[in-house]
Motif scaffolding. Structure first.
Motif, PDB file in Angstrom:
ATOM      1  N   ASN A 496      59.330  44.629  18.051  1.00  0.00           N
ATOM      2  CA  ASN A 496      58.899  45.555  19.094  1.00  0.00           C
ATOM      3  C   ASN A 496      60.066  46.386  19.619  1.00  0.00           C
ATOM      4  O   ASN A 496      61.151  45.876  19.883  1.00  0.00           O
ATOM      5  CB  ASN A 496      58.266  44.760  20.249  1.00  0.00           C
ATOM      6  CG  ASN A 496      57.425  45.626  21.175  1.00  0.00           C
ATOM      7  OD1 ASN A 496      57.678  46.826  21.320  1.00  0.00           O
ATOM      8  ND2 ASN A 496      56.424  45.014  21.789  1.00  0.00           N
ATOM      9  N   SER A 497      59.846  47.671  19.729  1.00  0.00           N
ATOM     10  CA  SER A 497      60.721  48.578  20.455  1.00  0.00           C
ATOM     11  C   SER A 497      59.825  49.750  20.852  1.00  0.00           C
ATOM     12  O   SER A 497      58.590  49.589  20.893  1.00  0.00           O
ATOM     13  CB  SER A 497      61.898  49.027  19.583  1.00  0.00           C
ATOM     14  OG  SER A 497      62.727  49.926  20.291  1.00  0.00           O
ATOM     15  N   GLY A 498      60.397  50.884  21.123  1.00  0.00           N
ATOM     16  CA  GLY A 498      59.566  52.035  21.455  1.00  0.00           C
ATOM     17  C   GLY A 498      60.410  53.204  21.886  1.00  0.00           C
ATOM     18  O   GLY A 498      61.579  53.046  22.239  1.00  0.00           O
ATOM     19  N   GLN A 508      54.985  53.708  20.453  1.00  0.00           N
ATOM     20  CA  GLN A 508      55.284  52.310  20.124  1.00  0.00           C
ATOM     21  C   GLN A 508      55.995  52.159  18.781  1.00  0.00           C
ATOM     22  O   GLN A 508      55.691  52.881  17.811  1.00  0.00           O
ATOM     23  CB  GLN A 508      53.958  51.523  20.116  1.00  0.00           C
ATOM     24  CG  GLN A 508      54.050  50.089  19.652  1.00  0.00           C
ATOM     25  CD  GLN A 508      54.778  49.174  20.632  1.00  0.00           C
ATOM     26  OE1 GLN A 508      55.888  49.475  21.083  1.00  0.00           O
ATOM     27  NE2 GLN A 508      54.169  48.057  20.947  1.00  0.00           N
ATOM     28  N   ILE A 509      56.905  51.210  18.734  1.00  0.00           N
ATOM     29  CA  ILE A 509      57.522  50.758  17.477  1.00  0.00           C
ATOM     30  C   ILE A 509      57.204  49.270  17.348  1.00  0.00           C
ATOM     31  O   ILE A 509      57.458  48.502  18.276  1.00  0.00           O
ATOM     32  CB  ILE A 509      59.046  50.996  17.494  1.00  0.00           C
ATOM     33  CG1 ILE A 509      59.342  52.503  17.417  1.00  0.00           C
ATOM     34  CG2 ILE A 509      59.731  50.246  16.354  1.00  0.00           C
ATOM     35  CD1 ILE A 509      60.819  52.858  17.492  1.00  0.00           C
ATOM     36  N   GLN A 600      63.635  51.479  23.626  1.00  0.00           N
ATOM     37  CA  GLN A 600      63.335  50.223  24.312  1.00  0.00           C
ATOM     38  C   GLN A 600      63.965  49.004  23.627  1.00  0.00           C
ATOM     39  O   GLN A 600      63.868  48.862  22.410  1.00  0.00           O
ATOM     40  CB  GLN A 600      61.806  50.056  24.330  1.00  0.00           C
ATOM     41  CG  GLN A 600      61.308  48.842  25.070  1.00  0.00           C
ATOM     42  CD  GLN A 600      59.814  48.611  24.814  1.00  0.00           C
ATOM     43  OE1 GLN A 600      59.319  48.801  23.708  1.00  0.00           O
ATOM     44  NE2 GLN A 600      59.100  48.199  25.853  1.00  0.00           N
ATOM     45  N   HIS A 602      63.127  45.413  23.371  1.00  0.00           N
ATOM     46  CA  HIS A 602      62.022  44.480  23.649  1.00  0.00           C
ATOM     47  C   HIS A 602      62.336  43.132  23.007  1.00  0.00           C
ATOM     48  O   HIS A 602      61.451  42.387  22.606  1.00  0.00           O
ATOM     49  CB  HIS A 602      60.713  45.064  23.114  1.00  0.00           C
ATOM     50  CG  HIS A 602      59.470  44.477  23.714  1.00  0.00           C
ATOM     51  ND1 HIS A 602      58.999  43.225  23.392  1.00  0.00           N
ATOM     52  CD2 HIS A 602      58.595  44.974  24.636  1.00  0.00           C
ATOM     53  CE1 HIS A 602      57.885  42.981  24.075  1.00  0.00           C
ATOM     54  NE2 HIS A 602      57.618  44.024  24.831  1.00  0.00           N
TER      55      HIS A 602
HETATM   56 MG    MG Z   1      57.315  48.689  22.593  1.00  0.00          MG
END
Ligand code: MG
Length: 616
Positions: A496-498, A508-509, A600, A602
């Protein structure tokens, strides 16, 4: 820029094409984006496909209309181009005609509509995907299961292979289910002697019932003026593990036919790249064996005196087996004339030049196999990628060694292509690999992320980072790579990132490989809108976002217009000018002031590279 849309191409009348493509044109040229130089190097080039790496070239964006013009003294000739999204994105065209060694050719890249060009089309039905050049069939890929001859075991049921492959004059060059080997399937690519979880698995000899290969889905199909092709995902399945069937390898075939040659010129040129990854918990051991991997079974017309092999080291049917070579030609007589196919192994391939299986004289017919397993065992570890790259030159007539070496030189030593861009209006390289000079972790905090080569990587829990500068309207490119997480990690915990635009709206990633599109998966506008398609790649592969953003409009503190966003994920349009009605949950409230781009943290080691932005 020519967009790869086959339907559009089919609608353009031929007479129009022939005037606009093959004559000098008087056209209004748009603003220049840069000058491109192609150096032939030490070799003669003949209708050579070339490409330009567009990393860090903000002048070319997926949605832009661009055109390429060759400049030769006072002559200017429009050249069809094709954009290939990806990481890196590339621009393709054909270095047409003959280019002598040591010479160079100049092109200008311009803004403006390119003329439509007919080229290579991908035409799909329920059973096959056919690649056609100017309407003439080149090859057919079988995505549906093909049954063996009547009375044979259903273990022979098989998809994910090429047949027929046609010669430019229309002869069929491949064969499937021959009486001597029902498991031979035109052009196909299974391994033979392997070990998985302590048991032998043979993916090649289907009758053993140990393994098979199945088409799973198309990742893309492309029609265009420079090449057409497809990417298809295959599952290599072990049929008899302790837990029943298990997918051991995920394979992606990237097949493309170039828009050169044809029936008049008497040849086709096409490439295949097979990327294979072990997706099981334990490795796949490939044991030393005389065959396995890329296979070709020729038409039964090619037999004894009406068939021949020649390798780049001068070996033939008599002495070719178990030798290694840069290329091997297999030829024979079909429909009264010699025709053949030359197989080239890419210099970057594992164990290049690879060992080959060439059938000795007693076999009569023709079979060819690149067999890197012939020279020893190797292991495919979970999560690791193995790439096998081959080029095919399909020709009328017997092998012409000089021409074959020319094709080899194009493949192994391609021309050098460089662009000198005209400085664009205010493009900012936010991250080109050197440093974090455009980034901050927030007031008083140090950036905890790592710099590795040309990439930056999140150090989990060190915090998100954002641009020092604020942005309102912009277009932006970035590339990201999601790590492989263990299978027990689920959902939002997977890579997860973004990208928080203006620190308000999250693109979103996430590792959403193979998932249906959803409002919290990769390329979603988080909790707001799923992408139109999920084109997420496997973890550990570079992916790209290209974004056009227009900020919300305000009259004082009252919003008068929503923010709008367009996103291409891996070059595929997934949000087309979508209104963003509100910020993402954790985002900063909407307001008239611009904001930074935030990446982000995350808690996952997601990497980024090649990030640029052009304020609009
Ligand atoms: Mg995210």
């Amino acid at each position: 820029m020519q967009k790869p849309v086959s339907t559009l191409i089919r609608l353009i009348p031929v007479f129009f094409l022939s005037c606009c493509l093959f004559s000098l044109q008087s056209v209004t040229y748009g603003e220049s984006l840069g000058t491109i130089t192609v150096e032939a190097g030490n070799y003669t080039r003949n209708d050579t496909p070339v490409s330009l790496d567009l990393s860090g070239v903000p002048e070319v964006f997926p949605g832009d209309d661009i055109r390429l013009v060759e400049v030769n003294g006072s002559r200017r000739l429009s050249v069809p181009v094709q954009f290939e999204a990806g990481s890196p994105p590339r621009l393709w065209w054909v270095l047409s005609g003959t280019t002598e060694p040591g010479t160079e050719r100049k092109y200008e890249l311009l803004k403006g509509d390119a003329s439509a060009a007919r080229g290579v089309s991908a035409v799909q039905d329920k059973k096959v995907l056919e690649l056609q050049k100017d309407g003439t069939k080149v090859l057919s890929y079988n995505h549906a299961v093909v049954l063996p001859p009547a009375g044979q075991s259903e273990l022979y049921n098989r998809s994910a292979f090429i047949h027929p492959l046609w010669s430019p004059s229309g002869s069929i060059l491949t064969n499937i289910h021959p009486d001597d080997h029902y498991h031979h399937l035109g052009i196909w690519m299974p391994w033979t002697k392997t070990k998985f979880e302590g048991k032998a698995v043979d993916f090649w000899n289907l009758k053993a019932g140990q393994g098979t290969v199945r088409f799973n889905r198309f990742l893309s199909t492309t029609s265009g003026p420079v090449f057409g092709g497809f990417q298809a995902e295959h599952d290599h399945v072990a049929l008899q593990t302790a837990d029943g069937e298990k997918i051991v390898l995920k394979e992606v075939w990237d097949v493309r036919v170039y828009n050169i040659g044809g029936p008049g010129a008497g040849y086709w040129l096409w490439d295949i790249v097979s990327s294979q990854r072990c997706v099981a918990d334990s490795p796949l051991l490939l044991e030393k064996y005389r065959y396995g991997g890329f296979g070709f079974r020729a038409t039964a017309d090619w037999k004894s005196e009406t068939a021949a092999y020649l390798t780049s080291t001068g070996k033939t049917r008599k002495d070719g087996h178990a030798t290694r070579a840069r290329w091997c030609d297999a030829a024979g007589v079909s429909d009264g004339n010699w025709k053949g196919i030359t197989f080239f192994s890419n210099p970057q391939n594992f164990r290049h030049p690879e060992a080959m299986r060439i059938w000795p004289g007693f076999e009569k017919e023709v079979f060819f196999n690149w067999a890197p397993v012939q020279t020893g065992d190797f292991e495919m570890k979970p999560g690791q990628d193995h790439l096998f790259r081959y080029r095919m030159y399909v020709h009328e007539g017997k092998v012409d060694v000089e021409r074959t070496e020319q094709i080899w030189n194009d493949y192994a030593h391609p021309p050098k292509v460089e662009i000198a861009t005209v400085a664009s209006d205010g493009a900012i390289m936010l991250f080109g690999g050197a440093d974090f000079s455009h980034w901050t972790a927030g007031e008083g905090k140090d950036i905890g992320w790592k710099l590795i080569g040309d990439t930056m990587k999140i150090s989990p829990k060190s915090g998100s980072i954002m641009t020092k500068r604020d942005f309102a309207d912009f277009k932006m490119h970035l590339e990201f790579k999601i790590p492989q997480t263990p299978p027990n990690v689920k959902g939002q915990g997977r890579g997860n990132s973004g990208v928080y635009i203006q620190r308000r709206y999250e693109l979103q990633i996430l590792d959403s490989y193979g998932q249906p599109p959803k409002y919290n998966e990769c390329a979603s506008l988080y909790k707001t809108r799923p992408p139109d398609k999920n084109v997420c790649r496997m973890p550990n592969r570079w992916q790209s976002y290209d974004i056009i953003f227009h900020a919300a409009k305000f009259d004082g503190s009252t919003k008068t217009d929503n923010a709008r966003i367009t996103v291409w994920h891996n070059g595929v349009l997934v949000h087309d000018d979508v209104a963003l009605e509100n910020k993402t949950g954790a985002g900063r409230p909407e307001g008239p002031e611009p904001g930074p781009i935030l990446l982000q943290d995350h808690g996952n080691e997601v990497s980024f590279r090649n990030i640029w932005i052009v304020p609009l």
